[in-house]
Write a protein that holds these residues in place. Sequence first.
Motif, short mmCIF file in Angstrom:
data_model
loop_
_atom_site.label_atom_id
_atom_site.label_comp_id
_atom_site.label_asym_id
_atom_site.label_seq_id
_atom_site.Cartn_x
_atom_site.Cartn_y
_atom_site.Cartn_z
N ILE A 26 25.17 53.71 52.39
CA ILE A 26 25.00 52.85 53.57
C ILE A 26 25.19 53.62 54.87
N ASN A 27 26.00 54.68 54.87
CA ASN A 27 26.22 55.46 56.09
C ASN A 27 24.93 56.08 56.61
N THR A 28 24.05 56.45 55.71
CA THR A 28 22.78 57.04 56.11
C THR A 28 21.95 56.05 56.91
N TYR A 29 21.91 54.80 56.45
CA TYR A 29 21.19 53.76 57.17
C TYR A 29 21.82 53.49 58.53
N LEU A 30 23.16 53.46 58.57
CA LEU A 30 23.86 53.17 59.82
C LEU A 30 23.63 54.27 60.86
N VAL A 31 23.54 55.51 60.41
CA VAL A 31 23.27 56.61 61.35
C VAL A 31 21.92 56.40 62.04
N VAL A 32 20.92 56.03 61.26
CA VAL A 32 19.59 55.78 61.83
C VAL A 32 19.64 54.61 62.81
#
Length: 359
Positions: A267-273
């Motif tokens: 989920i962190n990858t999505y939040l970074v974007v």
Amino acid sequence: MLTIIDKYLLKRYIATFVVMLVLFIPIGIVIDVAEKINKILASDVPFKAVAIYYLDFTVYFANLLFPIFLFLSVIWFTSKLANNTEIIAILSSGISFTRFLRPYLIGATLVSVFALIMGFFLVPKASKGFNDFRYTYLKNNAEIKETSNVFRQIGDDEFIYVSNFQSTAKIAYNFVLEKFDKEKLVYKITAGRLKYNEKDSTYTMYNYNKRTVGEFNDIIETQVKKDTVFNFDLEDLTPVIYIAETLTLPELNKFIDKEQARGNGNINTYLVVLYKKYSLPVTAFILTLIAVSVSSMKRRGGMGVNLAIGIVLAFVYVFFDKIFATLAEKSSIPPLVAVWLPNVVFGILALYLLRNAKR
């Protein structure tokens, strides 16, 4: 109300930024063409597809590097003003340095709003076209974009797994779906290959096998080929970065909510974007203040010294931005902190440089 000086500086701000984009984007296209022309010709890619690809490439490239282009353009034209003693003349007329900054801030606001709209709606579509073209026409069989060992929870008691998923062909291999009742397995579906049918949004399973767990005996069903409908989306199997970059803001928010409910470990990858969509426009203000502070003074080395300082600062900013984004994806650093920390650090630097410039 804007004065003549405000209009003059604002015009130079916007015009120089646009000229910088017009100059560097064709260079990027030429480099990309030189790199890919052999594969394009070998794959016999239709001219229309190539034209659409480079339209998407222009939007993608401009959004990716617009803070750097803006930063260098502000340094360029402000250094010219300083070398021509125009800034000294403006400040000598009684205008304070803070008042002198107003057209710069107005220009940064216009660019930020435009970048915000682009990032929310236009860039995701361009990113999808850009990546789809590359993986459809330019990658050989060994380079086809795949997701390996995908495991997803698609409901409160349903889980899916595939060993490989090809996003361009929309085919998954070694597909497994498990249905539970609390901690008890109800049934398990396996297929050697799963193909998504875009026409009717159905799935075709090859070498289909379903095992339903009974109280005393299990029921086994097998078919060579079976068409069905599943309650998971194709995006559940696509590459993490690839899908996040291709969703508009409403779609990305909805997708993140769904993945958080599933307990997705990525989920962190999505939040970074998501956070980058908001932080990127703010960068325009910070880099504008740094650029004005660095280039508003007339230096012995002239414009070259200002540009050298600007390029060094720009690359340091990009370095920090990439490092912290990677840390957010791979470590325990909160994505919100990682995305905004470079802006906070460079914001403090901007205020420090601005304070010195006022003196």
